[in-house]
Design a protein around this motif. Sequence first.
Motif, PDB file in Angstrom:
ATOM      1  N   THR A   8     -14.686 -51.248 -14.014  1.00 27.72           N
ATOM      2  CA  THR A   8     -15.690 -52.156 -13.470  1.00 27.72           C
ATOM      3  C   THR A   8     -15.793 -51.954 -11.969  1.00 27.72           C
ATOM      4  OG1 THR A   8     -15.201 -53.797 -15.181  1.00 27.72           O
ATOM      5  CG2 THR A   8     -16.352 -54.586 -13.211  1.00 27.72           C
ATOM      6  N   THR A   9     -17.016 -51.808 -11.473  1.00 25.78           N
ATOM      7  CA  THR A   9     -17.228 -51.624 -10.039  1.00 25.78           C
ATOM      8  C   THR A   9     -17.416 -52.986  -9.383  1.00 25.78           C
ATOM      9  OG1 THR A   9     -18.203 -49.458 -10.408  1.00 25.78           O
ATOM     10  CG2 THR A   9     -18.662 -50.505  -8.288  1.00 25.78           C
ATOM     11  N   HIS A  10     -16.667 -53.189  -8.303  1.00 23.05           N
ATOM     12  CA  HIS A  10     -16.695 -54.450  -7.560  1.00 23.05           C
ATOM     13  C   HIS A  10     -17.194 -54.195  -6.152  1.00 23.05           C
ATOM     14  CE1 HIS A  10     -14.114 -56.364 -10.631  1.00 23.05           C
ATOM     15  NE2 HIS A  10     -13.537 -55.182 -10.692  1.00 23.05           N
ATOM     16  N   ASP A  11     -18.041 -55.087  -5.656  1.00 25.91           N
ATOM     17  CA  ASP A  11     -18.441 -55.084  -4.252  1.00 25.91           C
ATOM     18  C   ASP A  11     -17.514 -56.049  -3.526  1.00 25.91           C
ATOM     19  OD1 ASP A  11     -20.717 -53.301  -4.149  1.00 25.91           O
ATOM     20  OD2 ASP A  11     -21.763 -54.801  -5.367  1.00 25.91           O
ATOM     21  N   ILE A  12     -16.714 -55.510  -2.614  1.00 22.36           N
ATOM     22  CA  ILE A  12     -15.742 -56.334  -1.902  1.00 22.36           C
ATOM     23  C   ILE A  12     -15.817 -56.029  -0.415  1.00 22.36           C
ATOM     24  CG2 ILE A  12     -14.159 -56.569  -3.857  1.00 22.36           C
ATOM     25  CD1 ILE A  12     -12.466 -54.331  -2.539  1.00 22.36           C
ATOM     26  N   ASP A  13     -15.312 -56.942   0.386  1.00 22.91           N
ATOM     27  CA  ASP A  13     -15.272 -56.747   1.829  1.00 22.91           C
ATOM     28  C   ASP A  13     -13.895 -57.176   2.354  1.00 22.91           C
ATOM     29  OD1 ASP A  13     -16.070 -56.135   4.403  1.00 22.91           O
ATOM     30  OD2 ASP A  13     -16.992 -58.099   4.727  1.00 22.91           O
ATOM     31  N   PRO A  14     -12.867 -56.360   2.057  1.00 24.94           N
ATOM     32  CA  PRO A  14     -11.525 -56.728   2.526  1.00 24.94           C
ATOM     33  C   PRO A  14     -11.354 -56.407   4.003  1.00 24.94           C
ATOM     34  CG  PRO A  14     -11.433 -54.616   1.440  1.00 24.94           C
ATOM     35  CD  PRO A  14     -12.867 -55.114   1.311  1.00 24.94           C
ATOM     36  N   PRO A  15     -10.408 -57.044   4.672  1.00 19.35           N
ATOM     37  CA  PRO A  15     -10.064 -56.629   6.028  1.00 19.35           C
ATOM     38  C   PRO A  15      -9.676 -55.142   6.013  1.00 19.35           C
ATOM     39  CG  PRO A  15      -8.989 -58.698   5.492  1.00 19.35           C
ATOM     40  CD  PRO A  15      -9.615 -58.197   4.230  1.00 19.35           C
ATOM     41  N   ALA A  16      -9.886 -54.467   7.108  1.00 20.58           N
ATOM     42  CA  ALA A  16      -9.689 -53.016   7.168  1.00 20.58           C
ATOM     43  C   ALA A  16      -8.298 -52.575   6.739  1.00 20.58           C
ATOM     44  CB  ALA A  16      -9.989 -52.508   8.574  1.00 20.58           C
ATOM     45  N   ASP A  17      -7.299 -53.373   7.040  1.00 21.24           N
ATOM     46  CA  ASP A  17      -5.930 -52.953   6.739  1.00 21.24           C
ATOM     47  C   ASP A  17      -5.349 -53.627   5.492  1.00 21.24           C
ATOM     48  OD1 ASP A  17      -5.801 -55.463   7.839  1.00 21.24           O
ATOM     49  OD2 ASP A  17      -4.064 -55.037   9.104  1.00 21.24           O
ATOM     50  N   MET A  18      -6.156 -54.322   4.713  1.00 19.00           N
ATOM     51  CA  MET A  18      -5.640 -55.025   3.534  1.00 19.00           C
ATOM     52  C   MET A  18      -5.193 -54.022   2.474  1.00 19.00           C
ATOM     53  SD  MET A  18      -7.400 -57.840   1.004  1.00 19.00           S
ATOM     54  CE  MET A  18      -6.874 -59.370   1.765  1.00 19.00           C
ATOM     55  N   PRO A  19      -3.922 -54.123   2.058  1.00 20.99           N
ATOM     56  CA  PRO A  19      -3.454 -53.233   1.000  1.00 20.99           C
ATOM     57  C   PRO A  19      -4.181 -53.491  -0.326  1.00 20.99           C
ATOM     58  CG  PRO A  19      -1.590 -54.189   2.173  1.00 20.99           C
ATOM     59  CD  PRO A  19      -2.832 -54.925   2.613  1.00 20.99           C
ATOM     60  N   LEU A  20      -4.310 -52.435  -1.089  1.00 18.95           N
ATOM     61  CA  LEU A  20      -4.933 -52.529  -2.403  1.00 18.95           C
ATOM     62  C   LEU A  20      -4.269 -53.613  -3.256  1.00 18.95           C
ATOM     63  CD1 LEU A  20      -6.845 -51.463  -4.591  1.00 18.95           C
ATOM     64  CD2 LEU A  20      -5.098 -49.729  -5.119  1.00 18.95           C
ATOM     65  N   LEU A  21      -2.961 -53.770  -3.142  1.00 18.86           N
ATOM     66  CA  LEU A  21      -2.245 -54.779  -3.918  1.00 18.86           C
ATOM     67  C   LEU A  21      -2.872 -56.155  -3.764  1.00 18.86           C
ATOM     68  CD1 LEU A  21       0.179 -55.745  -5.626  1.00 18.86           C
ATOM     69  CD2 LEU A  21       1.436 -55.979  -3.476  1.00 18.86           C
ATOM     70  N   TRP A  22      -3.171 -56.534  -2.514  1.00 23.01           N
ATOM     71  CA  TRP A  22      -3.720 -57.878  -2.278  1.00 23.01           C
ATOM     72  C   TRP A  22      -5.180 -57.969  -2.679  1.00 23.01           C
ATOM     73  CZ3 TRP A  22       0.209 -60.408  -2.750  1.00 23.01           C
ATOM     74  CH2 TRP A  22       1.416 -60.051  -2.153  1.00 23.01           C
ATOM     75  N   VAL A  23      -5.909 -56.867  -2.615  1.00 22.91           N
ATOM     76  CA  VAL A  23      -7.276 -56.864  -3.135  1.00 22.91           C
ATOM     77  C   VAL A  23      -7.233 -57.122  -4.640  1.00 22.91           C
ATOM     78  CG1 VAL A  23      -9.312 -55.434  -3.578  1.00 22.91           C
ATOM     79  CG2 VAL A  23      -8.245 -55.413  -1.316  1.00 22.91           C
TER      80      VAL A  23
END
Length: 152
Positions: A8-23
């Motif tokens: 599934t493709t998600h549109d997200i806007d994480p902080p630049a340094d956010m690890p994939l784990l927290w996403v």
Amino acid sequence: MQLTVNGTTHDIDPPADMPLLWVLRDMLGLTGTKYGCGIAQCGACTVHMDGMPVRACQLAARDVIGDITTIEGLGTPDAPHPVQQAWIDTQVAQCGYCQSGQIMAATALLDTTPDPTDEDIDRALSANLCRCGTYPRIRAAVRAAANAKKDA
């Protein structure tokens, strides 16, 4: 940014340094991938990036290149992945905390080495720590999954 997780493709806007784990955990609600050490040493956060095991705690989401598969993307409760079924049948889990990372590492191994030796299994899973010491059952489950995949 777009991130494809478990097909599934998600549109997200994480902080630049956010690890994939927290996403995965905080933004997408996929909590099967665990936080263990935060320094990519224990393997609890192992996911697949285009089929290869990676540590989600140290990989910035913006650095992901390819599709991500988490433990939730391997199988379902009604139709578990062969590695998940082998884990159940072999009764690997004790506390269970490391199991998603162990299963993801084992799945990646079997995708590239369908008939692994004990040395192959030990080498592929050596960076995934189990505080309960269920390593003999883990090895037995990987062998069982390899046999199940051969029979399928």
